[in-house]
Design an enzyme around this catalytic site. Structure first.
Site, PDB file in Angstrom:
ATOM      1  N   ASP A 126       5.280  28.739  57.289  1.00 54.84           N
ATOM      2  CA  ASP A 126       5.955  27.484  57.633  1.00 54.84           C
ATOM      3  C   ASP A 126       5.077  26.450  58.322  1.00 54.84           C
ATOM      4  OD1 ASP A 126       5.952  29.400  59.683  1.00 54.84           O
ATOM      5  OD2 ASP A 126       7.734  28.581  60.647  1.00 54.84           O
ATOM      6  N   GLU A 162       7.810  31.577  61.026  1.00 53.22           N
ATOM      7  CA  GLU A 162       7.164  32.101  62.235  1.00 53.22           C
ATOM      8  C   GLU A 162       7.419  31.171  63.406  1.00 53.22           C
ATOM      9  OE1 GLU A 162       4.919  32.826  65.504  1.00 53.22           O
ATOM     10  OE2 GLU A 162       4.488  31.040  64.345  1.00 53.22           O
ATOM     11  N   GLU A 163       7.409  29.867  63.143  1.00 57.03           N
ATOM     12  CA  GLU A 163       7.506  28.892  64.233  1.00 57.03           C
ATOM     13  C   GLU A 163       8.838  28.975  64.966  1.00 57.03           C
ATOM     14  OE1 GLU A 163       5.125  27.489  65.388  1.00 57.03           O
ATOM     15  OE2 GLU A 163       3.623  27.173  63.834  1.00 57.03           O
ATOM     16  N   HIS A 177       0.009  22.477  67.020  1.00 54.96           N
ATOM     17  CA  HIS A 177       1.319  21.819  67.203  1.00 54.96           C
ATOM     18  C   HIS A 177       1.180  20.362  67.656  1.00 54.96           C
ATOM     19  CE1 HIS A 177       3.875  25.743  67.581  1.00 54.96           C
ATOM     20  NE2 HIS A 177       2.853  25.897  66.760  1.00 54.96           N
TER      21      HIS A 177
HETATM   22 ZN   LIG Z   1       2.534  27.620  65.710  1.00 56.67          ZN
HETATM   23 ZN   LIG Z   2       1.075  29.767  64.124  1.00 52.82          ZN
END
Ligand SMILES: [Zn+2]
Ligand SMILES: [Zn+2]
Length: 394
Positions: A85, A143-144, A365
Site C-alpha cells: 500500500d 501495512e500502513e 510518510h
Molecule cells: Zn509506512
Molecule cells: Zn512501510
C-alpha cells in the site's frame, strides 16, 4: 557434476537491475491506498503468472496475492513478505515516474519491497532444480493501517511455513548498508480513543455542569506520568495524544471531549500493562471529577522482534553480499510494522535496507519522500542470499 550447496548469488546483471527499476517505477507511478490495492494486485499477479509459479492465489485478505515456488530438493518452507500500500499524500518530487494519482503516494517504499519480491520470484523460478524447499511470496495489503498481516495469517498465509523474512527500505540508512537487529527492530503501535463525558451547560454557570474540557486537561497531563513515573527510565515508551476535540463555543461548557492517542513500546508485557493503565487513569480522574471516561482500543501491532538465530543466518547471508562493514547496528525504531504478527507466529527476521537518497535527508510518510534506486539490486541480492540460507535443511 556435483550440485553446488545452493544457487550462487552473484552481482546482479543489468537485466536484473533493469527489471527491478522498471517494476519499482511502474508501481510507484500507480500507488493505491490500504485495502484498495486492486491494480497493484493485478500487476503483481500478472507477472507472477507469466513466470509460471507453482501456485497463485489472489484476493487473500482482500487484495493480497500469494504465490509459491517449489524447489526440486527437500528443504524448509520460507515466506517472503512484501507490503503493497501507499499513503494519502501528494508527491512533490519531480521525477518521470512520479505518482499519477493525486493524493496517493508510495511514501514509505513499499514499491521497492514489491519490486524486489517480484524479481526474486523470477530468479527462483528459473532455478527450481537447485532449489531447496519452497518459497511462498505474500504480497500483503494495508501495512500502513496495520490491517493486512493478521487477516493474511487467518487466510492461511503461514500454513506449512517454517520461517519468515521481510525487509523495509530505510531512507535514513545510507545506501549500501543493511541493519539486521538480533532482537527488537520496531516498536508496538497502538491507537486508542478516550471519550470523556461530563454534562454540558452555560459557560457562566459551571457549578451546574461537569466540564469535560477540564477533566480532559487533567487526563492529558496525568497520562504522561505513566511514562515519567511508572515506567523504568531505561525502557523506551512513547504516549502521544495527537488529537483532542471538544466543545462548540467559548461560552458553552463542553459535555464531551474525545482524545486520540498512540502508545509505543518495545516490550509486549509493558505494552499490555500501559494500555490497561491508560484506561484506568482516565477513568479514575474522570470519576473523581464527576464524569466518565470510555477507553476504546482502535488498533494495535505488537513490537517487531527478530528471532536471534534467524537474524544470525540472515546476517551471515548479508555479510556475504555487502561485506561485514556494511552490516550495521541499528537502534530500534519507534515506528510500528505489522510484520510483527508474522514474527509472533514463526521464527524469522525483518531487516532494514539502506536507501538514503543523495542531497537533503528525507523522512518516510512525507510528500518529499524518495529513495536511492541503487538500493534495489543490493536489496535483491541480500534478500536472495537470506532466503537461500533460510531454506536450507539442518
Ligand atoms: Zn509506512
Ligand atoms: Zn512501510
Amino acid at each position: 557434476m556435483a550440485l553446488k550447496p545452493r544457487p550462487a548469488v552473484s552481482e546482479p546483471d543489468t537485466a536484473v537491475t533493469q527489471h527491478l527499476i522498471t517494476h519499482r517505477r511502474e508501481l510507484h507511478a500507480a500507488p493505491e491506498l490500504s485495502f484498495k490495492e486492486v491494480e497493484t494486485a493485478h500487476y503483481i499477479a500478472e507477472r507472477l503468472d507469466t513466470l509460471g509459479v507453482d501456485k497463485l492465489t489472489q484476493g487473500v485478505a482482500g487484495t493480497g496475492v500469494v504465490a509459491e515456488i517449489r524447489g526440486q530438493r527437500p528443504g524448509r518452507c520460507v515466506m517472503v513478505r512484501a507490503d503493497m500500500d501507499g499513503l494519502p499524500l501528494t508527491e512533490t518530487a519531480d521525477v518521470p515516474f512520479r505518482s499519477t494519482r493525486a493524493g496517493v503516494m508510495h511514501a514509505c517504499g513499499h514499491d521497492v519491497h514489491m519490486a524486489i519480491a517480484l524479481e526474486l520470484a523470477r530468479w527462483l523460478a528459473e532455478r527450481r532444480p537447485e532449489l531447496w524447499g519452497m518459497v511462498r511470496f505474500a504480497f500483503q495489503p494495508a501495512e500502513e493501517q496495520a490491517g493486512g498481516a493478521k487477516p493474511m495469517i487467518e487466510a492461511g498465509a503461514l500454513d506449512g511455513i517454517d520461517r519468515v523474512v521481510g525487509l523495509h527500505v530505510w531512507s535514513q540508512l545510507p545506501t549500501g548498508q543493511v541493519a539486521i537487529p538480533p532482537g527488537v527492530v520496531m516498536a508496538s503501535a497502538d491507537m486508542f480513543t478516550l471519550i470523556i463525558r461530563g454534562r454540558g451547560g452555560h459557560g457562566a454557570q459551571p457549578h451546574l455542569t461537569v466540564d469535560a474540557v477540564v477533566i480532559a486537561a487533567e487526563v492529558v497531563t496525568a497520562l504522561q506520568t505513566l511514562v515519567s513515573r511508572e515506567t523504568s527510565p531505561v525502557a523506551p515508551v512513547v504516549i502521544t495524544l495527537g488529537s483532542v476535540h471538544g466543545g462548540s463555543a467559548a461560552n458553552i461548557v463542553a459535555g464531551e471531549v474525545v482524545i486520540q492517542g498512540t502508545l509505543r513500546t518495545f516490550d509486549a508485557d509493558l505494552r499490555r500493562h500501559l494500555l490497561a493503565r491508560i484506561a484506568q487513569v482516565a477513568e479514575g480522574i474522570a470519576g473523581t471529577m464527576r464524569g466518565h471516561s470510555e477507553f476504546r482500543h482502535d488498533s494495535g501491532t505488537p513490537p517487531t522482534i527478530n528471532d536471534p538465530a534467524m537474524a544470525t543466518l540472515v546476517r551471515e547471508a548479508a555479510t556475504g553480499v555487502v561485506g561485514q562493514n556494511a552490516v550495521v547496528p541499528l537502534e530500534p525504531l519507534m515506528v510500528g510494522e505489522d510484520f510483527a504478527y508474522f514474527l509472533e507466529a514463526r521464527p524469522g527476521c525483518f531487516f532494514l535496507l539502506g536507501g538514503a537518497p543523495e542531497g537533503a535527508p528525507v523522512v518516510h510518510h512525507t510528500p518529499e519522500f524518495r529513495i536511492d534506486e541503487r538500493c534495489l539490486p543490493i536489496g535483491f541480492q541480500v534478500m536472495t542470499a537470506a532466503v537461500l540460507r533460510l531454506l536450507e535443511p539442518d
